[in-house]
Design an enzyme around this catalytic site. Structure first.
Site, PDB file in Angstrom:
ATOM      1  CD  GLU A  48      -4.583  -7.572   3.637  1.00 46.23           C
ATOM      2  OE1 GLU A  48      -5.624  -7.475   4.301  1.00 46.23           O
ATOM      3  OE2 GLU A  48      -3.441  -7.517   4.157  1.00 46.23           O
ATOM      4  CD  GLU A  52      -7.862  -4.406   6.360  1.00 43.42           C
ATOM      5  OE1 GLU A  52      -7.574  -3.431   5.650  1.00 43.42           O
ATOM      6  OE2 GLU A  52      -8.380  -5.448   5.900  1.00 43.42           O
ATOM      7  N   GLY A  86      -8.409  -8.859   6.821  1.00 45.36           N
ATOM      8  CA  GLY A  86      -9.631  -8.214   7.272  1.00 45.36           C
ATOM      9  C   GLY A  86      -9.916  -8.431   8.740  1.00 45.36           C
ATOM     10  CB  ALA A 115     -11.518 -10.967   3.260  1.00 46.39           C
TER      11      ALA A 115
END
Length: 255
Positions: free
Chosen positions: A135, A115, A112, A66
């Site tokens: 993370e 994911e 992300g 992200a």
């Protein structure tokens, strides 16, 4: 329609979506997530497209994570809304799309990015791919489904190891644990992914749509009942009549 961060190329029954932010290793920002959501919605409604391939631009990265700069100063409410919005408009949308989505992981798939790949129905990776959920090094946890989808793919123990340690794993290791389906040289990845897409596109779109829904319920108490219901429903559909007729007539079906 043209997009700032996403490219779409349609080839026969397959659409290739390329996340196009190479200067930031294709990091997911809010605009990219919004554009991807729109593109997936359009392709689901496009009757000429039966399979979707998702990849990243360049040779280094699928999606490197992200865009941290966008949420670095968020409070609890904004952060929770960020995760909820991303899940609703993109990650869950991909997972529940009626058409198969294949991730062609052409490099880093971190945070992300991993994911996003896990929300896809199938994952192919290049030999140079590196996958991980870093993370916890930021004092956070995955917020786009990582703690939920990873255990289903690789088991709880391996998922815990990856999440707690934040380590990256190479593509071959990812294949060994079931995180990706196949690994190919970088220059063959997209070709092999498209070959799989074409094989899928030749099969019944009605049956595949039902299979996606049933498979997504495989870890719930509704899975078996859903499978039986859909199995019965397909007997009333044109694709079943064509498929069975083609088999009996010893020809290839035309769906």
């Amino acid at each position: 329609m043209t997009y700032d961060n996403v490219l779409v190329n349609k080839e026969e029954k397959t659409a290739v979506i390329t996340i196009n932010r190479p200067e930031s290793l294709n990091a997911l920002n809010a605009k990219t997530i919004e554009e991807l959501s729109i593109v997936f919605g359009e392709l689901e409604a496009d009757s000429t497209i039966r399979v979707i391939v998702l990849t990243g631009s360049g040779e280094k990265s699928f999606v490197a994570g992200a865009d941290i700069k966008e949420f670095s100063d968020f409070n609890q409410e904004k952060a929770e809304q960020l995760a909820r919005n991303g899940q609703n408009i993109l990650f869950n949308k991909i997972e529940n799309l009626s058409k198969p989505v294949i991730a062609a992981i052409n490099g880093f798939a971190l945070g992300g990015g991993l994911e996003l790949a896990m929300a896809c129905h199938i994952r192919y990776a290049s030999e140079n791919a590196r996958l991980g959920l870093p993370e916890v090094t930021l004092g956070l946890i995955p917020g786009y489904g990582g703690t939920q989808r990873l255990p289903k793919l690789v088991g709880k123990g391996m998922a815990n190891e990856m999440i707690f340690s934040a380590k990256m794993i190479p593509a071959q290791k990812a294949k060994e644990i079931g995180l990706v389906n196949e690994v190919y040289p970088a220059d063959q990845l997209l070709l092999k992914t498209k070959e799989l897409a074409q094989m899928i596109a030749n099969n019944s779109p009605m049956a595949i749509g039902k299979a996606i829904k049933a498979t997504n319920l495989s870890d719930t108490d509704k899975g078996f009942e859903t499978e039986m219901t859909y199995f019965g429903e397909l007997f009333e559909m044109d694709d079943k009549r064509e498929g069975v007729s083609a088999f009996l007539e010893k020809r290839k079906p035309v769906f």
